[in-house]
Design an enzyme around this catalytic site. Structure first.
Site, mmCIF file in Angstrom:
data_model
loop_
_atom_site.group_PDB
_atom_site.id
_atom_site.type_symbol
_atom_site.label_atom_id
_atom_site.label_comp_id
_atom_site.label_asym_id
_atom_site.label_seq_id
_atom_site.Cartn_x
_atom_site.Cartn_y
_atom_site.Cartn_z
ATOM 1 N N LYS A 129 0.827 -1.209 0.000
ATOM 2 C CA LYS A 129 0.000 0.000 0.000
ATOM 3 C C LYS A 129 0.860 1.257 0.000
ATOM 4 C CE LYS A 129 -4.036 -2.046 2.138
ATOM 5 N NZ LYS A 129 -5.037 -1.933 3.187
ATOM 6 N N CYS A 130 1.905 1.239 -0.799
ATOM 7 C CA CYS A 130 2.765 2.406 -0.901
ATOM 8 C C CYS A 130 3.294 2.506 -2.324
ATOM 9 C CB CYS A 130 3.915 2.328 0.103
ATOM 10 S SG CYS A 130 5.149 1.107 -0.343
ATOM 11 N N SER A 131 4.172 3.436 -2.548
ATOM 12 C CA SER A 131 4.699 3.653 -3.901
ATOM 13 C C SER A 131 5.909 2.780 -4.207
ATOM 14 C CB SER A 131 5.062 5.124 -4.066
ATOM 15 O OG SER A 131 6.054 5.476 -3.131
#
Length: 77
Positions: free
Chosen positions: A40-42
Site C-alpha cells: 500500500k505504498c509507492s
C-alpha cells in the site's frame, strides 16, 4: 545445504489476514519463499521482479512451491 535437523522455521506460528493462528509447520515438504511486502505504498515496482522469480520457481517445483507474504508498515504507513 540439507541437514538432518528440522528447521526452526516450522516451529513458528503467525497470524493470517483474519487474525487466526497459522502454523508454518503446515508447509513442511514445500519450497517456501517468504516475502516482506509493502503493497500500500509507492514502492511496489519490485513485484515485477518477484513475479519473474515466482514463475521460474513454479516451473521447477510446481505445486510444491508456495509464497508466504508478510506485510510491513514501515513505508508511508
Amino acid at each position: 545445504m540439507a541437514t538432518s535437523k528440522e528447521s526452526p522455521f516450522y516451529n513458528f506460528k503467525v497470524l493470517n489476514r483474519n487474525g487466526e493462528e497459522y502454523p508454518l509447520s503446515s508447509k513442511k515438504g514445500k519450497v517456501v519463499l517468504v516475502v516482506n511486502t509493502a503493497s500500500k505504498c509507492s514502492f511496489t515496482p519490485q513485484y515485477q521482479g518477484l513475479e519473474y522469480i515466482y514463475r521460474r520457481l513454479w516451473e521447477k517445483y510446481d505445486e510444491d512451491f508456495v509464497i508466504l507474504g508478510f506485510p510491513c508498515n514501515q513505508f508511508m504507513q
